[in-house]
Design a protein around this motif. Structure first.
Motif, short mmCIF file in Angstrom:
data_model
loop_
_atom_site.label_atom_id
_atom_site.label_comp_id
_atom_site.label_asym_id
_atom_site.label_seq_id
_atom_site.Cartn_x
_atom_site.Cartn_y
_atom_site.Cartn_z
N GLU A 76 5.20 -2.15 5.50
CA GLU A 76 5.45 -0.82 4.92
C GLU A 76 6.90 -0.44 5.13
OE1 GLU A 76 1.48 1.97 4.96
OE2 GLU A 76 2.47 1.67 6.86
N PRO A 102 9.50 2.25 -2.97
CA PRO A 102 8.98 3.54 -3.45
C PRO A 102 9.87 4.73 -3.10
CG PRO A 102 7.60 2.65 -1.70
CD PRO A 102 8.56 1.57 -2.06
N GLY A 149 0.80 -1.22 0.00
CA GLY A 149 0.00 0.00 0.00
C GLY A 149 0.84 1.27 0.00
N LEU A 150 2.14 1.14 -0.03
CA LEU A 150 3.00 2.31 0.12
C LEU A 150 3.50 2.85 -1.22
CD1 LEU A 150 3.92 3.72 2.70
CD2 LEU A 150 6.09 2.52 2.51
N GLY A 151 3.23 2.09 -2.27
CA GLY A 151 3.71 2.55 -3.57
C GLY A 151 2.67 2.32 -4.64
#
Ligand SMILES: Cc1cc2nc3c(=O)[nH]c(=O)nc-3n(C[C@H](O)[C@H](O)[C@H](O)COP(=O)(O)OP(=O)(O)OC[C@H]3O[C@@H](n4cnc5c(N)ncnc54)[C@H](O)[C@@H]3O)c2cc1C
Ligand code: SF4
Ligand code: SF4
Ligand code: SF4
Ligand code: SF4
Lengths: 337, 669, 198
Positions: B365, B375, B273-275
């Protein structure tokens, strides 16, 4: 018509009479009927439990026994097994007695032995004990409430203050969360108010410490008021007589103690509902608070409603995405598991 | 019964040390059986300290030979443990193994009762039931079936890859099914691995490539198993190969489509969910296989009917918007489940603020944040994407060891918290706090790693964090995340302001573990992990023969243990394959043609599709090779025409009568 | 055996440990207390909004219960400071009924006359007396009686607030009584003879 049994609690006709008055004003528009439990007694607050356990639970259980007797009126139009308590401490005591009498059958048996001396009995689990806001949000529903709003509270910046005893320990899994429940936020939003995220929403107001260790209580009051002020709130909104009393009546003393100068009014959510429904402030007990809400309320209706700001164009260095917020729906499902 | 030839029954009561003898008067039970069940043919009843020992078994064998026993009852533990032992003993002595019955007086009596008098009486009833039943037992012959030498492995994480390589290297074929676009599992997301801090990609990628190119491995990514039929040695499996919308024959993996695709979405899986990723994508550069997949839900063409940028630019015309899901049917002899774990959803611990407070991160994350291919290109920064934290708090046991969430220890998160502390220290020089309840650093070189992190100056606080908040109480706390906890060793509540909080979230069973378990006929523990056959002695097998579990699918564990299990299960599978055939329990159902009314009720009920209707005779018939002896049809037949060998009505009724002591001669009890 | 020196006595070397204390407290607590399940994680002490004024954090108090330190536990101000906010209760990983244990300890301290500051016990007792006399609580009587006894010096600074409450009609001058006070009294009378032990 939604019909419930009402356990008002001692403060509703004295220190929290504004709560009772405003509640009475919103019953009719919401088509609610509350029938007071006949000859109810004090729930013992947080005091009796520390002195003597079985009498404390018997004191509470007398109310449950009376309510159970009253729940199915012989020739009434359908009974109800739901008891509504507007005070968080009363709600917790009633719910807790009902729950523990089941969890610990010995406790249930002893309490019934005591009740028998007064010709009463109570079978744990007979009643459904609920808080007023629970009934308003989940039975009456936010849609109905929204439909009754004639004077939206837009422009009024409020922090929703749930207090501690309402969402915790939550024996029956009624709330969206123990730490950051959203019921009061949602309701205030339905009234059109500008709701500010308030991380301290379920922190303690000091409870009885204003009586027995005022300096401890002042610190708790300061934390709440200072953070609400810091976040730009014009007032706090509460669901509990004790919270209202501590923050309202002791705010000046706390100011005095810390050399601060906060002026943070605190009203009951029912008072704001009344205002949004177009009722007169005087009929809603507005004006009896010690930290006056007059200035804050001047904002209602006179301010132009804030328009939604257009979404800002996405910047190149927009940072990292946030996880989706935990929704009430997910929370509820887990809790029922 | 008396006019029939009487069976000669031997009864053997086991003490199991004090396991049984501590609660049951075993001598009394044996004497009682010898005396009261004599009329049923019990000619000898003995008790012995450990019946399962070789001396105990010899005792039975000797009696069979010398006393000419025709039936044996062993009152001991559950048949799960030793039925095979005693049946083999009988076989050695020349008695058909199916003429032996176990009476469970440990699991069902001594372990669940405390009152000796009651337990002894109940043991007598259980023994009596077994004696009545065994008399009705019929000699049966084991069924031998050949084993299909192919193996199915579900889940291409490090555990599944290990299993696949072991079997493939031994020369047998493997189907490796992975539901994501690439194999690699969680390990592919990490930067460094504890305790040695090897680069995760450096050690994993060669294995992935080997699995991807091995001639004995058929790699089926973006695929899922949808149906499993059959039994050990002969499983029939249906696999759904989801449409990739990329022709694997033509695609060269050049990556131009990804580059040109105009649509960017948050990558919830690989980037935690971080990139972001494109809608036509390979999750990461070293993906195996390296052909992309198209995410139909988000693709502009599928939503709006225009775009096709990828198709325009693909140099080999590999994009195929018309591709359909494919159903493949394969036959395998053994199956290994290596489906891994899900990360605990930290939003559930609302007092830690994940999802509400931007600078609270989860462990996965953080793995992406610290990964050079992630990311931020490995820069450890706050959610704004640029600021380096000056102080970081790492919270252990998030969602683990907590009755409100998961009541078990997730095993790896202490070490992972230490790894994070080291990485933060090394890359940012920030002050690091680790908050723990107990530091669990068992296993080789793990505690030494803890000491290394101590030496680096990480500040350890013993106390489970109470809350993370942004409600500052003073200027020191303004603009920070405040970690509030009790420092239990100092005995004081502390509020520690930090810039970044990392939650060492626990591991939990896959969301669909229950359904997957059901699909393969295995069960899950209370916590939801797949249940092994024996927690100590058979950790990779399951109660269903031919199905094995490895890695985190069986419970939380680190990479070394996952790999070890992967290899262990392969050894078990190879053992099966090399035996070439497997003997099946001859417990089967059969239909009495005379009694069958041809109603066909049973046909649709058989979960193994073993029943067919023979139109010529107007009766149903059971294929013994497919029948698993589950008994569904036996119970369902309205005409009572079906009976199960080993579970005939006569056996069951006799056992019930025995349990109720109806077999005793009146007034004899 | 070495002689008990004064130093050793003072250091608590001859402290009487009471191994049954934990069980006793657990049994006397409403509901199923789970007290014996405490893993000393400190979530309670970390959560408590009044920990700064407590002599012992709740966690430490539970360690002392386990150690059988009856006197020290019952003398501690910790239970009296507990505001029943239930933060610790919902966060405790072992589902210990912490707030209820605090109530139990208060009751035990009163019985053993072991509290060090009488303000809180007296307040509770005054409250209970009012409820037993009227069946309802009576804020006016409670506040005046309590403040006169414990905070006479604070009364002047309290006056404006008290007056405000009275003039705004938020404090009734006369107590309210329930109708069937006799019934309540006989229930409480019977209840007082009962105790929760098993
Ligand atoms: C943040 C974090 C850091 C860690 N760091 C370390 C470390 O430094 N050192 C260490 O030793 N351990 C570490 N671990 C533990 C490590 O992740 C595990 O031990 C290891 O990944 C387990 O591998 P696995 O193959 O069992 O499961 P997984 O890696 O979860 O792989 C399972 C695979 O199965 C696939 N799958 C799942 N269900 C299906 C299905 N139904 N059909 C088809 N395919 C399916 C998945 O897509 C996945 O590819 C860490 C864990 C976490 C959370
Ligand atoms: S552009 Fe074509 S060849 Fe290149 S990766 Fe995409 S589909 Fe494959
Ligand atoms: S491994 Fe450590 S952090 Fe993880 S659950 Fe166990 S004790 Fe907690
Ligand atoms: S939170 Fe619960 S388990 Fe942890 S120290 Fe407190 S009582 Fe013990
Ligand atoms: S319930 Fe009592 S002990 Fe627990 S956190 Fe609140 S005040 Fe502290």
């Amino acid at each position: 018509m939604n019909k419930y049994l009402l356990y008002p609690g001692c403060s509703m006709d004295s220190s929290a009479k504004a709560y009772m008055e405003s509640l009475n004003e919103i019953l009719e528009p919401l088509n609610l009927h509350l029938e007071e439990i006949k000859d109810w007694n004090c729930c013992g607050a947080t005091e009796y439990l520390g002195i003597n356990l079985i009498p404390a639970y018997s004191l509470i259980a007398r109310n449950l026994a009376l309510a159970a007797k009253q729940m199915n009126p012989v020739n009434g139009t359908g009974g109800t097994r739901t008891v509504v308590a507007p005070c968080s401490a009363c709600y917790l005591n009633l719910a807790k007695a009902d729950y523990y009498m089941q969890e610990r059958p010995t406790l249930g048996a002893k309490v019934n032995e005591a009740l028998a001396a007064g010709g009463l009995e109570y079978k744990a689990g007979t009643l459904d004990v609920r808080h007023l806001i629970d009934v308003l949000v989940y039975d009456v529903g936010l849609d109905t409430i929204r439909s009754k709003v004639v004077r939206p509270l837009s422009g009024l910046k409020v922090v929703p203050y749930m207090g501690c005893m309402l969402p915790r320990p939550d024996y029956q899994h009624r709330w969206s969360d123990h730490e950051h429940p959203t019921e009061l936020d949602d309701l205030l939003r339905a009234l059109g108010a500008d709701v500010i995220d308030y991380p301290l929403t379920t922190e303690c107001c000091g409870g009885h410490m204003t009586q027995i260790g005022p300096e401890t209580a002042f610190e708790l009051i300061r934390r709440l008021v200072a953070d609400a002020d810091e976040r730009g709130a014009q007032m706090m909104v509460t669901v509990c007589p004790m919270c209202q009393m501590n923050i309202d009546a002791y705010q000046n003393e706390a100011n005095h103690f810390f050399g601060t100068n906060y002026h943070m009014p605190i009203l009951f959510f029912t008072q704001l509902m009344g205002l949004a429904f177009g009722k007169e402030p005087g009929d809603l007990g507005i004006g009896v608070e010690l930290v006056s809400a007059r200035n804050a309320l001047a904002n209602i209706g006179v301010e132009v409603p804030v328009t939604q700001e257009p979404a800002a164009p996405r910047k190149k260095d927009e940072g990292l995405p946030m996880p989706r917020r935990w929704t009430k729906h997910e929370g509820r499902k887990e809790a029922v598991k | 019964m008396s006019d029939q030839k009487q069976e000669r029954v031997g009864v053997y009561v086991c003490h199991c040390g004090t396991n049984i003898a501590g609660t049951v008067d075993v001598v009394d039970v044996a004497n009682w059986a010898a005396e009261k069940l004599k009329h049923q043919g019990v000619i000898i009843a003995r008790e012995y300290k450990f019946m399962c020992s070789s001396l105990g078994q010899e005792l039975i064998e000797k009696d069979i030979k010398e006393l000419g026993l025709t039936r044996v009852v062993v009152a001991a533990c559950s048949p799960h443990l030793h039925e095979k032992t005693f049946r083999t003993a009988a076989k050695n002595a020349g008695l058909n193994p199916y003429l032996v019955e176990l009476a469970s007086i440990r699991e069902q009596v001594s372990w669940v009762h405390t009152d000796k008098v009651v337990a002894t009486a109940k043991s007598k009833a259980v023994v009596s039931g077994a004696v009545s039943r065994v008399i009705e037992n019929r000699a049966l012959d084991e069924i031998k079936v050949p084993i299909n030498p192919n193996t199915l492995i579900v889940g291409g994480g490090v555990a599944g890859i290990q299993s696949a390589l072991e079997i493939a290297n031994a020369g047998f074929h493997v189907y490796l099914v992975e539901r994501e676009p690439s194999i690699g599992g969680h390990m592919a997301q990490f930067d460094k691995t504890f305790p040695t801090l090897d680069c995760s990609a450096c050690i994993l990628t060669p294995r992935m490539v080997e699995a991807g190119t091995h001639p004995n491995i058929t790699l089926l990514t973006w695929s899922e198993v949808t149906n499993v039929a059959g039994y050990v040695g002969n499983f029939h499996v249906t696999i759904k190969k989801k449409a990739r919308f990329v022709n694997e024959e033509l695609c060269t993996g050049c990556g131009i489509c990804q580059e040109k695709c105009p649509k960017k979405v948050i990558d919830d899986v690989y980037e935690a969910g971080l990139g972001y990723r494109k809608t036509v994508y390979t999750p990461f550069a070293q993906a195996v296989p390296n052909f992309p997949v198209m995410d139909k839900e988000n693709c502009t063409y599928f939503i709006k009917g225009t775009c096709k940028a990828c198709e325009k630019f693909c140099p080999t015309n590999a994009i195929d918007f018309a591709q359909q899901d494919q159903m493949l049917n394969i036959d395998v002899g053994n199956i290994i489940l290596a489906t891994g774990y899900d990360l605990f959803d930290a939003r559930r611990v609302s007092n830690y603020g994940y999802g509400r407070l931007p600078n609270v991160f989860t462990s996965l994350e953080f793995e992406r944040l610290s990964n050079a291919a992630g990311p931020t290109s490995g820069n450890i920064v706050l959610r704004d994407g640029k600021t380096m934290p000056k102080s970081v708090g790492i919270i252990h046991c998030v969602g683990s060891r907590d009755k409100n969430f998961n009541n078990y220890c997730s095993t790896i998160c202490c070490m992972q918290g230490l790894k994070f502390a080291h990485l933060v220290h090394e890359r940012t020089g920030a002050t690091v706090y680790n908050f723990y309840i107990d530091m669990r650093t068992a296993y080789k070189a793990y505690d030494e790693f803890y000491q290394r992190v101590l030496e680096e100056g990480t500040l350890f606080v013993r106390g489970k964090v109470a809350e993370v908040t942004d409600a500052a109480r003073n200027d020191r706390e303004k603009g920070k995340l405040i970690i509030q906890c009790e420092d239990t060793l100092a005995g004081k509540q502390r509020r520690i302001p930090v810039d970044m909080v990392i939650l060492s979230s626990g591991l939990q069973p896959r969301k669909d573990a229950k359904e997957v378990g059901k699909l393969f006929g295995i069960s899950c523990s209370m916590d939801g992990w797949f249940t092994e056959k024996h927690p100590k002695l058979d950790p990779v097998a399951t109660m269903t023969e031919g199905i094995y579990i490895v890695g985190c699918a069986q419970g939380p564990k680190d990479i070394p243990s996952s790999v070890a299990q992967g290899a262990a299960a392969s050894a078990r599978v190879l053992d099966k394959i090399l035996q070439k055939e497997v003997s099946l329990e001859p417990i089967k159902a059969s239909i009495n043609k005379e009694a069958c009314s041809g109603c066909r009720i049973c046909n649709g009920l058989c979960p193994f599709n073993a029943i067919a209707f023979i139109a010529d005779d107007m009766v149903s018939d059971i294929n013994p090779a497919l029948c698993q002896g589950c008994g569904t049809c036996v119970a369902a037949c309205p005409a009572g025409a079906i009976s199960g060998t080993g579970f005939s009505d006569a056996q069951i009724m006799a056992q019930i009568d025995g349990l109720l002591l109806k077999n005793l001669e009146i007034g004899n009890y | 055996m070495p002689q008990m020196t004064d130093e050793r006595v003072r250091a608590g070397m001859n402290r009487e440990e009471d191994p049954s204390l934990l069980h006793e407290v657990s049994m006397k607590t409403a509901g199923v207390s789970h007290l014996e399940m405490c893993i000393q994680c400190g979530t309670c002490g970390g959560s408590c909004p009044v920990a700064m004024d407590m002599e012992h954090t709740p966690r430490m108090l539970f360690a002392m219960l386990r150690a059988g330190m009856r006197e020290e536990v019952l003398r501690s101000n910790t239970p009296w400071l507990c505001v029943s906010c239930y933060h610790c209760v919902v966060r405790c990983p072992q589902e210990v009924h912490i707030a209820d244990v605090m109530y139990t300890l208060k009751g035990m301290a009163i019985k053993a006359k072991l509290y060090s500051d009488s303000t809180a016990p007296h307040f509770s007792q005054t409250f209970v007396d009012m409820v037993e006399a009227y069946g309802r609580s009576y804020e006016m009587g409670l506040a005046s009686r309590h403040y006169l006894r414990h905070f006479p010096l604070r009364l002047p600074s309290m006056m404006p607030m008290g007056l405000g409450m009275i003039t705004k009609g938020r404090m009734t001058i006369t107590p309210k009584k329930i109708k069937h006070l006799d019934q309540l009294k006989s229930i409480l009378h019977r209840a007082k003879q009962l105790e929760l032990t098993s």
